[in-house]
Scaffold this active site. Structure first.
Site, PDB file in Angstrom:
ATOM      1  N   SER A 281      13.921  -7.806   4.614  1.00  0.00           N
ATOM      2  CA  SER A 281      12.788  -8.581   4.129  1.00  0.00           C
ATOM      3  C   SER A 281      12.424  -8.373   2.669  1.00  0.00           C
ATOM      4  O   SER A 281      11.601  -9.093   2.157  1.00  0.00           O
ATOM      5  CB  SER A 281      11.582  -8.376   5.013  1.00  0.00           C
ATOM      6  OG  SER A 281      11.207  -7.042   4.919  1.00  0.00           O
ATOM      7  N   SER A 282      12.987  -7.434   1.991  1.00  0.00           N
ATOM      8  CA  SER A 282      12.698  -7.430   0.564  1.00  0.00           C
ATOM      9  C   SER A 282      13.928  -6.986  -0.199  1.00  0.00           C
ATOM     10  O   SER A 282      14.837  -6.378   0.363  1.00  0.00           O
ATOM     11  CB  SER A 282      11.521  -6.511   0.238  1.00  0.00           C
ATOM     12  OG  SER A 282      11.976  -5.181   0.281  1.00  0.00           O
TER      13      SER A 282
END
Ligand SMILES: [Zn+2]
Length: 694
Positions: free
Chosen positions: A27-28
């Protein structure tokens, strides 16, 4: 559940005919770079699919969401691609590590589940294989989705709480604007770079002096001063960049409390829009999450910061759509209070110089500016309107009116006092009831506990009502006090008894005259068609309408009066241009521009209005020129001139010293010989005469 055996009861041939989709997500960006372990595990699912019977060409990896957050599917092409493939029935299997995190938003997740159920698509994660069409499996998957959303929520709120707690203590380390820096102990200090420091000091000093952000920008640009700022993105992030000051930078700097040594958190709130994008909304100062003044060194004091905010707000209002600017020096009476009768917007003011005087013109050009139109909505010369309104005011305001107004405001005061008394009675009543309740409670037999409890509750209730009544009374009283103070009673009283004398006093400044107008007039709506209609709204609600003839435009004002034209036309039958000026002036007539006539002006008017000149008129009457007569009589033109001088010929001057003649009779020739002896007297004029006559 063992899914790694080659066959599984949930997998049928139809599933194996379709492709298997492996959805990989981190997610990042940091997770992508640092958490390779999880990525590795996600790719291991691929091995599982192979073991379940899919061939490696059938396994499609969707990993384009790497680096996107999973809390909404907006902006995540990979997730949308997956949904598309599932709904088209292309997928036999969807794989993901902790599959419920495919979509962290529960709504997205349930949509995917439903689609999988419709299209008979299986789902695989590291815990097992699910068939969303089967109730138990769908329940489990739904729970997983709910759990992961909850987990996300808890995680987020824990993080946020942590951040908030730190922020409230002022310990949160946040990016600093240029000019401030963290020292080794993470304390905020002024930038160690002298140039940065000096530039910022100059910036705030310039604003102190100029009181306008755009004026500061202009000055910095004029003096070619570069200012420092941080680039927050790109390879040069966290490095000071020098560049020309922009207006938005200047505003940011002025609004940033850190320059005043204050720590602030929550100056803006983010909100996710329907398309998934995040928008930031600025919050008013009182709604900031935390504000700690004097938290560290700054460039300006907190008081100066607050004053700057006020200046900026004022400046912004001056540019807003419905501004009512303060009275200025110019003579236009209605500056700032005239409204356009066509579109309802505030009209602006322009002055023209005309013969050394400032002539106001009211224009409505808001639409022109905003919508790029070429024409003003309305444009009305202001002098006549100002004059009419001034006359109206003088006629309306006399000492009697002022007395009435004062009487009315006294009446208003009485009414407010009355209301105050009534409200006070309400308080008194509450107090009385509370007293009664107290007495009832005191008198009760202590053994009757139940009764005592009821009475006590009642007493408390009455006390609370009393409290409320008192508070609302105080509030109303304060409000009234404000009304009375703000009310124009004081202003009315200060209005002079003899309004017209003061109004017409030449020493009264335009600004004061306008202030007087504003004291009396709320606004004036102007509408121009075949006439100019002014609706005047007075303070207090009275309205008056004035109808004025269309004001003359500049050229109309300069136009020669019709009676002057008639006079000129008539006089031209008798006199040449140069004599006309004299006669007109004697009759007290003036030119359109208000000047006395000269022969040049008369000639100009004659040409402009195409009046035939004196020569043409005489020729039309059959008058003859000197050479024509000379030829007819068989003498020289010189002789004709002398005949005129001796009165033998009737001459008509058409230009100074130039003549046309009546047709002479034959007797004139007989008289000519007598003229010869006087030839020397007039010889000097000869050449001139010949020149004009030809
Ligand atoms: Zn308009």
């Amino acid at each position: 559940m063992n899914a790694s055996t080659g066959s599984h009861h949930k997998i049928r041939a139809e599933h194996l005919q379709r492709d298997a989709y492996l959805y990989v997500r981190q997610s990042s960006m940091r997770q992508v770079l640092e958490n390779t372990e999880s990525t590795k595990r996600q790719y291991q699912l691929r091995e599982r699919a192979l073991a379940l019977g899919w061939v490696s060409e059938q396994i499609r990896v969707i990993d384009c969401d790497q680096g996107m957050s999973g809390s909404s599917d907006a902006g995540r092409d990979g997730f949308q691609q997956l949904v598309a493939e599932v709904s088209l029935g292309n997928a036999g299997l969807v794989m993901g590590l902790e599959v419920s995190r495919l979509a962290r938003n529960n709504a997205d997740w349930h949509r995917l589940l439903q689609l999988c159920a419709f299209t008979d698509t299986l789902i695989l994660d590291q815990d097992g294989l699910y068939d969303p069409a089967a109730f138990n499996d769908r329940l489990l998957l739904g729970l997983k989705g709910a759990m992961s959303e909850a987990e996300l929520h808890v995680l987020k709120s824990r993080l946020q709480q942590g951040i908030l707690n730190k922020a409230r203590r002022g310990e949160l380390k946040m990016p600093l604007p240029a000019g401030l820096a963290y020292d080794e102990l993470d304390r905020v200090v002024l930038s160690p770079d002298t140039q940065v420091r000096e530039t910022l000091k100059k910036f705030f000093a310039a604003f102190r002096r100029l009181r306008s952000a755009s004026a500061v920008v202009k000055e910095f640009r004029r003096e070619n001063i570069q200012t420092p700022h941080y680039s927050r993105t790109g390879p040069k992030s966290e490095r000071i960049i020098w560049g020309e000051l922009t207006h938005s930078q200047a505003l940011h700097r002025l609004h940033n409390p850190r320059y005043a040594g204050a720590f602030a958190y929550g100056r803006a709130r983010s909100r996710r829009g329907p398309d998934g994008t995040v928008r930031y909304h600025k919050q008013p100062q009182e709604e900031w999450t935390c504000l700690i003044q004097d938290a560290h060194e700054g460039y300006i004091s907190w008081d100066e910061y607050q004053a700057n905010q006020e200046i900026l707000t004022d400046n912004a209002q001056a540019y807003s759509n419905d501004r009512r600017p303060p009275p200025r020096e110019g003579p236009a009476l209605l500056q700032g209070i005239m409204l356009c009768g066509r579109c309802g917007k505030r009209m602006t003011l322009r002055y023209h110089q005309r013969r050394g005087q400032m002539i106001p013109q009211y224009t409505c050009q808001r639409d022109k500016i905003e919508q790029g139109r070429t024409n003003d909505c309305q444009r009305i010369p202001g002098a006549a309107i100002d004059k009419a309104i001034a006359e109206l005011l003088v006629s309306m305001i006399n000492s009697q009116n002022v007395d009435v107004a004062i009487a009315v405001s006294r009446e208003l005061q009485t009414r407010l006092d009355e209301a105050d008394r009534l409200r006070y009675q309400q308080v008194e009543r509450c107090r009385y009831e509370a007293d009664l309740a107290r007495q009832r409670y005191m008198k009760v037999d202590p053994d009757k506990r139940y009764v005592a409890e009821v009475l006590e509750a009642e007493w408390n209730e009455k006390l609370r009502a009393l409290d409320e009544a008192q508070i609302s009374y105080e509030a109303a009283r304060e409000r009234d006090a404000l009304t009375i103070e703000d009310d124009h009673t004081a202003a009315l009283k200060s209005l002079p008894r003899d309004f017209s004398a003061v109004w017409e006093d030449a020493s009264l400044a335009n600004r004061d005259r306008k202030r007087m107008v504003r004291l009396l007039v709320e606004d004036v709506t102007l509408l121009k068609d075949t006439k100019v209609t002014c609706h005047i709204r007075f303070k207090g609600g009275t309205c008056k309408t004035l109808n004025l003839p269309l004001p003359k435009s500049a050229w109309e004002l300069r136009k020669t009066a019709p009676e002057v034209l008639t006079a000129i036309d008539e006089l031209l039958n008798e006199y040449p241009d140069y004599k006309l000026a004299e006669i007109l002036t004697k009759r007290g007539m003036m030119s359109g521009t208000g000047k006395p006539f000269s022969s040049a002006i008369v000639t100009r008017i004659r040409i402009a209005y195409r009046l035939p000149n004196r020569w043409t008129r005489l020729r039309r009457q059959g008058k003859l020129s000197a050479p024509e007569i000379a030829r007819r009589l068989g003498v020289s033109t010189e002789k004709i001139r002398r005949c005129r001088e001796f009165g033998l010929l009737t001459a008509h001057e058409f230009k100074e010293g130039n003549y046309l003649y009546d047709d002479p009779g034959p007797d004139v020739v007989k008289q000519i010989p007598q003229l010869k002896k006087n030839a020397h007297l007039t010889a000097a004029h000869t050449t001139e005469e010949v020149q004009y006559a030809t």
